[in-house]
Design a protein around this motif. Sequence first.
Motif, PDB file in Angstrom:
ATOM      1  N   SER A 137       0.841  -1.193   0.000  1.00 51.61           N
ATOM      2  CA  SER A 137       0.000   0.000   0.000  1.00 51.61           C
ATOM      3  C   SER A 137       0.879   1.247   0.000  1.00 51.61           C
ATOM      4  CB  SER A 137      -0.921   0.015   1.220  1.00 51.61           C
ATOM      5  OG  SER A 137      -0.165   0.191   2.411  1.00 51.61           O
ATOM      6  N   LYS A 138       0.279   2.372  -0.346  1.00 48.54           N
ATOM      7  CA  LYS A 138       1.029   3.626  -0.370  1.00 48.54           C
ATOM      8  C   LYS A 138       1.593   3.936   1.019  1.00 48.54           C
ATOM      9  CE  LYS A 138       0.729   8.413  -1.804  1.00 48.54           C
ATOM     10  NZ  LYS A 138      -0.079   9.452  -2.444  1.00 48.54           N
ATOM     11  N   ALA A 139       0.790   3.691   2.064  1.00 45.54           N
ATOM     12  CA  ALA A 139       1.244   3.938   3.441  1.00 45.54           C
ATOM     13  C   ALA A 139       2.428   3.043   3.794  1.00 45.54           C
ATOM     14  CB  ALA A 139       0.095   3.720   4.419  1.00 45.54           C
ATOM     15  N   TRP A 140       2.388   1.790   3.343  1.00 46.04           N
ATOM     16  CA  TRP A 140       3.487   0.866   3.622  1.00 46.04           C
ATOM     17  C   TRP A 140       4.756   1.323   2.912  1.00 46.04           C
ATOM     18  CZ3 TRP A 140       6.576  -2.487   0.773  1.00 46.04           C
ATOM     19  CH2 TRP A 140       7.316  -3.408   1.512  1.00 46.04           C
ATOM     20  N   GLU A 184       5.566   4.352   2.062  1.00 41.48           N
ATOM     21  CA  GLU A 184       6.072   5.534   2.767  1.00 41.48           C
ATOM     22  C   GLU A 184       6.764   5.149   4.063  1.00 41.48           C
ATOM     23  OE1 GLU A 184       2.634   8.028   3.118  1.00 41.48           O
ATOM     24  OE2 GLU A 184       2.683   8.559   0.982  1.00 41.48           O
ATOM     25  N   MET A 185       6.177   4.196   4.797  1.00 36.29           N
ATOM     26  CA  MET A 185       6.770   3.730   6.046  1.00 36.29           C
ATOM     27  C   MET A 185       8.144   3.108   5.788  1.00 36.29           C
ATOM     28  SD  MET A 185       5.465   0.777   8.673  1.00 36.29           S
ATOM     29  CE  MET A 185       6.011  -0.518   7.569  1.00 36.29           C
ATOM     30  N   MET A 186       8.221   2.293   4.731  1.00 38.87           N
ATOM     31  CA  MET A 186       9.495   1.635   4.410  1.00 38.87           C
ATOM     32  C   MET A 186      10.536   2.641   3.934  1.00 38.87           C
ATOM     33  SD  MET A 186       9.262  -1.466   5.262  1.00 38.87           S
ATOM     34  CE  MET A 186      10.762  -2.101   4.528  1.00 38.87           C
ATOM     35  N   SER A 187      10.110   3.697   3.248  1.00 35.87           N
ATOM     36  CA  SER A 187      11.043   4.728   2.790  1.00 35.87           C
ATOM     37  C   SER A 187      11.709   5.424   3.967  1.00 35.87           C
ATOM     38  CB  SER A 187      10.314   5.758   1.926  1.00 35.87           C
ATOM     39  OG  SER A 187       9.873   5.182   0.730  1.00 35.87           O
ATOM     40  N   GLU A 188      10.979   5.539   5.079  1.00 31.85           N
ATOM     41  CA  GLU A 188      11.512   6.191   6.274  1.00 31.85           C
ATOM     42  C   GLU A 188      12.354   5.253   7.132  1.00 31.85           C
ATOM     43  OE1 GLU A 188       8.131   7.838   8.260  1.00 31.85           O
ATOM     44  OE2 GLU A 188       7.608   9.110   6.556  1.00 31.85           O
ATOM     45  N   LYS A 189      12.177   3.950   6.971  1.00 33.14           N
ATOM     46  CA  LYS A 189      12.906   2.961   7.765  1.00 33.14           C
ATOM     47  C   LYS A 189      14.326   2.835   7.213  1.00 33.14           C
ATOM     48  CE  LYS A 189      12.488  -1.865   9.237  1.00 33.14           C
ATOM     49  NZ  LYS A 189      11.650  -3.068   9.172  1.00 33.14           N
ATOM     50  N   PRO A 190      15.351   2.808   8.073  1.00 32.02           N
ATOM     51  CA  PRO A 190      16.728   2.645   7.585  1.00 32.02           C
ATOM     52  C   PRO A 190      16.876   1.367   6.749  1.00 32.02           C
ATOM     53  CG  PRO A 190      16.719   3.204   9.919  1.00 32.02           C
ATOM     54  CD  PRO A 190      15.299   2.932   9.529  1.00 32.02           C
ATOM     55  N   LYS A 191      17.506   1.486   5.592  1.00 30.29           N
ATOM     56  CA  LYS A 191      17.631   0.354   4.664  1.00 30.29           C
ATOM     57  C   LYS A 191      18.357  -0.834   5.305  1.00 30.29           C
ATOM     58  CE  LYS A 191      15.928   2.931   1.314  1.00 30.29           C
ATOM     59  NZ  LYS A 191      15.103   3.901   1.971  1.00 30.29           N
ATOM     60  N   LYS A 241       9.123  -4.640  -5.608  1.00 24.59           N
ATOM     61  CA  LYS A 241       7.984  -5.085  -6.416  1.00 24.59           C
ATOM     62  C   LYS A 241       6.823  -4.094  -6.370  1.00 24.59           C
ATOM     63  CE  LYS A 241       4.706  -8.926  -6.719  1.00 24.59           C
ATOM     64  NZ  LYS A 241       4.311 -10.199  -6.100  1.00 24.59           N
ATOM     65  N   HIS A 242       6.472  -3.627  -5.161  1.00 23.46           N
ATOM     66  CA  HIS A 242       5.259  -2.846  -4.997  1.00 23.46           C
ATOM     67  C   HIS A 242       5.466  -1.336  -5.039  1.00 23.46           C
ATOM     68  CE1 HIS A 242       2.865  -6.373  -4.067  1.00 23.46           C
ATOM     69  NE2 HIS A 242       3.795  -6.751  -3.193  1.00 23.46           N
ATOM     70  N   CYS A 243       6.659  -0.876  -4.698  1.00 19.64           N
ATOM     71  CA  CYS A 243       6.865   0.571  -4.599  1.00 19.64           C
ATOM     72  C   CYS A 243       7.691   1.137  -5.763  1.00 19.64           C
ATOM     73  CB  CYS A 243       7.544   0.917  -3.270  1.00 19.64           C
ATOM     74  SG  CYS A 243       6.638   0.306  -1.832  1.00 19.64           S
ATOM     75  N   LEU A 244       8.714   0.419  -6.185  1.00 23.78           N
ATOM     76  CA  LEU A 244       9.545   0.915  -7.269  1.00 23.78           C
ATOM     77  C   LEU A 244       8.966   0.590  -8.635  1.00 23.78           C
ATOM     78  CD1 LEU A 244      13.118   0.066  -5.926  1.00 23.78           C
ATOM     79  CD2 LEU A 244      11.851   2.209  -5.763  1.00 23.78           C
ATOM     80  N   PHE A 245       8.398  -0.602  -8.787  1.00 19.45           N
ATOM     81  CA  PHE A 245       7.874  -1.028 -10.075  1.00 19.45           C
ATOM     82  C   PHE A 245       6.349  -1.045 -10.079  1.00 19.45           C
ATOM     83  CE2 PHE A 245      12.077  -3.224 -10.014  1.00 19.45           C
ATOM     84  CZ  PHE A 245      12.648  -2.436 -10.998  1.00 19.45           C
ATOM     85  N   SER A 251       2.728  -0.178 -11.071  1.00 15.40           N
ATOM     86  CA  SER A 251       2.077   0.329 -12.281  1.00 15.40           C
ATOM     87  C   SER A 251       1.022   1.356 -11.873  1.00 15.40           C
ATOM     88  CB  SER A 251       1.449  -0.806 -13.086  1.00 15.40           C
ATOM     89  OG  SER A 251       0.423  -1.415 -12.366  1.00 15.40           O
ATOM     90  N   ASP A 252       0.604   2.180 -12.807  1.00 16.67           N
ATOM     91  CA  ASP A 252      -0.341   3.260 -12.508  1.00 16.67           C
ATOM     92  C   ASP A 252      -1.705   2.749 -12.091  1.00 16.67           C
ATOM     93  OD1 ASP A 252       1.517   5.196 -13.014  1.00 16.67           O
ATOM     94  OD2 ASP A 252       0.964   5.417 -15.120  1.00 16.67           O
ATOM     95  N   ASP A 253      -2.079   1.527 -12.530  1.00 18.60           N
ATOM     96  CA  ASP A 253      -3.396   0.999 -12.173  1.00 18.60           C
ATOM     97  C   ASP A 253      -3.430   0.381 -10.789  1.00 18.60           C
ATOM     98  OD1 ASP A 253      -1.781  -1.089 -12.951  1.00 18.60           O
ATOM     99  OD2 ASP A 253      -3.400  -2.231 -13.896  1.00 18.60           O
ATOM    100  N   GLU A 254      -2.299   0.271 -10.111  1.00 14.81           N
ATOM    101  CA  GLU A 254      -2.232  -0.241  -8.732  1.00 14.81           C
ATOM    102  C   GLU A 254      -2.208   0.940  -7.789  1.00 14.81           C
ATOM    103  OE1 GLU A 254       0.935  -2.921  -7.890  1.00 14.81           O
ATOM    104  OE2 GLU A 254       0.815  -3.873  -9.843  1.00 14.81           O
ATOM    105  N   ASN A 255      -3.252   1.155  -7.016  1.00 14.97           N
ATOM    106  CA  ASN A 255      -3.269   2.261  -6.056  1.00 14.97           C
ATOM    107  C   ASN A 255      -3.569   1.787  -4.694  1.00 14.97           C
ATOM    108  OD1 ASN A 255      -2.618   4.233  -7.929  1.00 14.97           O
ATOM    109  ND2 ASN A 255      -4.740   4.521  -8.509  1.00 14.97           N
TER     110      ASN A 255
END
Length: 60
Positions: free
Chosen positions: A25-28, A30-37, A50-54, A56-60
């Motif tokens: 999800s978008k919230a997930w 964003e949460m992962m972007s803030e978490k140290p890699k 899979k879900h955030c970098l790649f 597709s526009d139809d997945e929201n």
Amino acid sequence: MKTVISLGVLLSAIALNGCMPEVGSKAWCEMMSEKPKGDWSMNEAGDYTKHCLFRSDDEN
């Protein structure tokens, strides 16, 4: 007594997990972007790719 403690720990883990956004999800994302890699698991890194970098526009 050990059973009561184990049950308490299990219920706490379930309750905390219920507060987590759905993977992909978008919230997930964003949460992962803030978490140290360095703190990501291999599964989290794969799911993020899979879900955030790649995404597709139809997945929201």
